[in-house]
Enzyme design. Structure first.
Site, PDB file in Angstrom:
ATOM      1  N   TRP A   1      57.936  34.886  40.280  1.00  0.00           N
ATOM      2  CA  TRP A   1      58.589  34.229  39.142  1.00  0.00           C
ATOM      3  C   TRP A   1      59.246  35.288  38.273  1.00  0.00           C
ATOM      4  O   TRP A   1      58.651  36.335  38.007  1.00  0.00           O
ATOM      5  CB  TRP A   1      57.593  33.432  38.287  1.00  0.00           C
TER       6      TRP A   1
ATOM      7  N   GLU B   1      59.093  30.561  42.429  1.00  0.00           N
ATOM      8  CA  GLU B   1      58.855  29.657  41.294  1.00  0.00           C
ATOM      9  C   GLU B   1      60.043  29.587  40.340  1.00  0.00           C
ATOM     10  O   GLU B   1      60.432  30.575  39.724  1.00  0.00           O
ATOM     11  CB  GLU B   1      57.616  30.136  40.524  1.00  0.00           C
TER      12      GLU B   1
ATOM     13  N   LYS C   1      62.222  27.832  37.005  1.00  0.00           N
ATOM     14  CA  LYS C   1      61.895  27.437  35.633  1.00  0.00           C
ATOM     15  C   LYS C   1      63.128  26.844  34.974  1.00  0.00           C
ATOM     16  O   LYS C   1      64.248  27.175  35.334  1.00  0.00           O
ATOM     17  CB  LYS C   1      61.409  28.669  34.857  1.00  0.00           C
TER      18      LYS C   1
ATOM     19  N   ASP D   1      55.747  24.431  39.168  1.00  0.00           N
ATOM     20  CA  ASP D   1      54.893  24.547  37.988  1.00  0.00           C
ATOM     21  C   ASP D   1      55.124  23.289  37.154  1.00  0.00           C
ATOM     22  O   ASP D   1      56.278  22.963  36.834  1.00  0.00           O
ATOM     23  CB  ASP D   1      55.270  25.821  37.219  1.00  0.00           C
TER      24      ASP D   1
ATOM     25  N   HIS E   1      57.573  23.404  34.189  1.00  0.00           N
ATOM     26  CA  HIS E   1      58.893  24.007  34.344  1.00  0.00           C
ATOM     27  C   HIS E   1      60.029  23.022  34.563  1.00  0.00           C
ATOM     28  O   HIS E   1      61.058  23.369  35.133  1.00  0.00           O
ATOM     29  CB  HIS E   1      58.866  25.022  35.491  1.00  0.00           C
TER      30      HIS E   1
ATOM     31  N   HIS F   1      51.682  25.198  40.675  1.00  0.00           N
ATOM     32  CA  HIS F   1      51.131  25.845  39.494  1.00  0.00           C
ATOM     33  C   HIS F   1      50.779  24.707  38.555  1.00  0.00           C
ATOM     34  O   HIS F   1      51.616  24.231  37.809  1.00  0.00           O
ATOM     35  CB  HIS F   1      52.159  26.778  38.849  1.00  0.00           C
TER      36      HIS F   1
ATOM     37  N   ASP G   1      56.822  24.467  27.727  1.00  0.00           N
ATOM     38  CA  ASP G   1      55.989  25.081  28.766  1.00  0.00           C
ATOM     39  C   ASP G   1      54.864  25.871  28.097  1.00  0.00           C
ATOM     40  O   ASP G   1      54.813  27.081  28.159  1.00  0.00           O
ATOM     41  CB  ASP G   1      56.886  25.997  29.609  1.00  0.00           C
TER      42      ASP G   1
ATOM     43  N   ASP H   1      51.588  25.939  28.538  1.00  0.00           N
ATOM     44  CA  ASP H   1      50.452  26.398  29.332  1.00  0.00           C
ATOM     45  C   ASP H   1      49.102  26.064  28.714  1.00  0.00           C
ATOM     46  O   ASP H   1      48.229  26.921  28.606  1.00  0.00           O
ATOM     47  CB  ASP H   1      50.581  27.896  29.642  1.00  0.00           C
TER      48      ASP H   1
ATOM     49  N   ASP I   1      47.804  27.384  36.510  1.00  0.00           N
ATOM     50  CA  ASP I   1      48.556  28.337  35.705  1.00  0.00           C
ATOM     51  C   ASP I   1      48.578  27.901  34.246  1.00  0.00           C
ATOM     52  O   ASP I   1      49.379  27.052  33.869  1.00  0.00           O
ATOM     53  CB  ASP I   1      49.991  28.480  36.245  1.00  0.00           C
TER      54      ASP I   1
HETATM   55  C1  RNT Z   1      55.811  31.410  33.676  1.00  0.00           C
HETATM   56  C2  RNT Z   1      55.327  31.036  35.025  1.00  0.00           C
HETATM   57  C3  RNT Z   1      54.440  32.045  35.686  1.00  0.00           C
HETATM   58  C4  RNT Z   1      53.410  32.645  34.763  1.00  0.00           C
HETATM   59  C5  RNT Z   1      52.349  33.446  35.470  1.00  0.00           C
HETATM   60  C6  RNT Z   1      51.591  34.315  34.517  1.00  0.00           C
HETATM   61  O1  RNT Z   1      56.450  30.399  33.041  1.00  0.00           O
HETATM   62  O2  RNT Z   1      54.706  29.804  34.987  1.00  0.00           O
HETATM   63  O3  RNT Z   1      53.859  31.476  36.799  1.00  0.00           O
HETATM   64  O4  RNT Z   1      52.781  31.672  34.003  1.00  0.00           O
HETATM   65  O5  RNT Z   1      52.885  34.121  36.505  1.00  0.00           O
HETATM   66 ZN    ZN Z   2      53.695  29.176  36.768  1.00  0.00          ZN
END
Ligand code: RNT
Ligand code: ZN
Length: 415
Positions: free
Chosen positions: A181, A222, A224, A255, A258, A282, A290, A292, A322
């Site tokens: 990513w 990955e 985004k 993810d 994303h 993820h 985003d 997390d 993630d």
């Molecule tokens: C970031 C991505 C990525 C990170 C990790 C730490 O937006 O989701 O995967 O969260 O690699």
């Molecule tokens: Zn991620």
């Protein structure tokens, strides 16, 4: 086996579901736990650097792991509270070495202690290239940089990370997924959208030029939608990686944070798997952006789990978590996320899918909706309790985490 499980088993049997088989199936599903929840994505390679690259860990809850040893100990505590056998996902910045190599000179030996630990604990390892929190990422561009020095630095890092991933896979005899990513993008509207994407494609071709043994290693990409500082344009967009992965037989990483807020990852899996061999999830929880947040048993998590189980996709879809929440006990954050993912999978395994498919085929949409709603109040908690008990994991896990916090985490000074 307690009375409530016996009753629940009976009730599920009445609707054609074998709870023992569901529990056995759940025991076979490994989830890749993200090491970076334990230290707010800092890593150990560059101790003085803070997190950058469009992602942010907010909060300052005490007890962050400061060394590989502390991080491993914390993960062990968490994993003991999660039934089943799992994996740990590392990032390149988690190298355990006194040598202080930069990211373009990492080698498998810098991760030897992780492999030793994983062997001892019976864990699989996954890997991630780290293209953030670094001076050479400060311009906002890495693999798509127009600066050849910067671009080739990151290409070299990514190549080396793949070798490290393959080393994990070989050593542990368990295929390692190495996920890429990057945060590359513009805060404001660019003139040239194509140039960076052309350079990213070139970089990827260089990174993946060397074939690695597919028994031990899998590359994943990955995308985004946007990040902090890349609100207007992200080089590695969904279309970009979808195209690249389909063309080159790579895995796509989805993810859950994303995409546009009303887009659902659960609705993408069956489409992408027609054209790409494998996916990495993820699993995260975006709150307005985003962010997390810790994964919880929400509708989208359930829908994702149902897709995997209904489609029998577990050999093609790798489940990784993630998120990184620094505002609560970090060990608890892992346990909650891992167990929520498992609960979602259990709910899916307890679904009488063929009865539902039959209703759908017959065009009985009223019946389909009513049935789905009724299932929500079936006694699945009793099955979950049995699953925990059978695997020697306490149902009420929080007191253990609190004790660990008192005995260990509280004594760690922040620095
Ligand atoms: C970031 C991505 C990525 C990170 C990790 C730490 O937006 O989701 O995967 O969260 O690699
Ligand atoms: Zn991620």
């Amino acid at each position: 086996m307690n009375q409530s499980y016996v009753i629940a088993r009976e009730q599920y049997r009445d609707i054609g579901v074998d709870t023992d088989a569901a529990v056995a199936a759940l025991e076979r599903i490994s989830i890749s736990m993200q090491c970076w929840q334990g230290d707010d994505v800092r890593g150990f390679l560059f101790r003085d650097r803070s997190l950058s690259g469009g992602i942010q860990a907010t909060g300052n809850y005490p007890g962050r792991a400061r060394t590989p040893r502390e991080l491993r100990e914390d993960m062990e505590v968490a994993l003991r509270l999660v039934p089943g056998h799992h994996r740990v996902s590392l990032h390149a910045i988690y190298a355990d070495t006194e040598e202080q190599p930069d990211l373009d000179s990492l080698e498998p030996c810098h991760f030897a202690s992780w492999v030793e630990w994983a062997k001892e604990k019976g864990l699989g390892l996954d890997f991630n290239q780290t293209l953030f929190s670094h001076p050479r990422a400060e311009s906002g561009f890495t693999l798509s940089s127009a600066d050849e020095g910067i671009r080739s630095f990151w290409v070299e890092h990514c190549k080396r990370a793949r070798e490290i991933g393959a080393y994990f896979g070989r050593e542990l005899n368990s295929r390692c997924v190495t996920n890429l990513w990057i945060a590359d993008g513009w805060k404001d509207t660019p003139i040239d959208r194509a140039g960076p994407r052309q350079r990213l494609e070139r970089s990827l071709n260089e990174i993946y030029a060397r074939e690695l043994d597919p028994r031990y290693h899998l590359d994943a990409l990955e995308s985004k939608l946007f990040g902090i500082g890349s609100e207007s344009y992200v080089v590695g967009s969904h279309e970009f990686y979808m195209g690249y992965a389909v063309k080159h037989g790579k895995a796509i990483t989805l993810d859950t944070g994303h995409f546009h807020p009303t887009e659902q990852v659960s609705n993408k899996i069956s489409a992408l798997l027609l054209f790409t061999p494998e996916l990495l999830l993820h699993v995260s929880r975006p709150v307005r952006w985003d962010s997390d947040h810790v994964v919880i048993l929400d509708d989208e998590l359930r829908e994702i789990a149902h897709e995997l189980i209904r489609g029998d996709l577990l050999d093609r879809v790798h489940i990784g978590l993630d998120y990184f929440d620094a505002s609560i006990n970090r060990v608890a954050a892992w346990v909650i996320g891992m167990r929520s993912m498992q609960k979602a999978l259990l709910l899916a395994l307890l679904e009488p899918s063929s009865a539902l498919k039959e209703l759908e085929r017959a065009g009985d949409l009223t019946g389909r909706l009513a049935y789905l709603e009724n299932l929500k109040s079936m006694p699945w908690q009793a099955v979950w309790e049995w699953f925990c008990e059978k695997n020697g994991v306490p149902l009420d896990w929080l007191p253990r985490v609190r004790r660990y916090e008192m005995d260990v985490l509280a004594n760690r000074e922040a620095h």
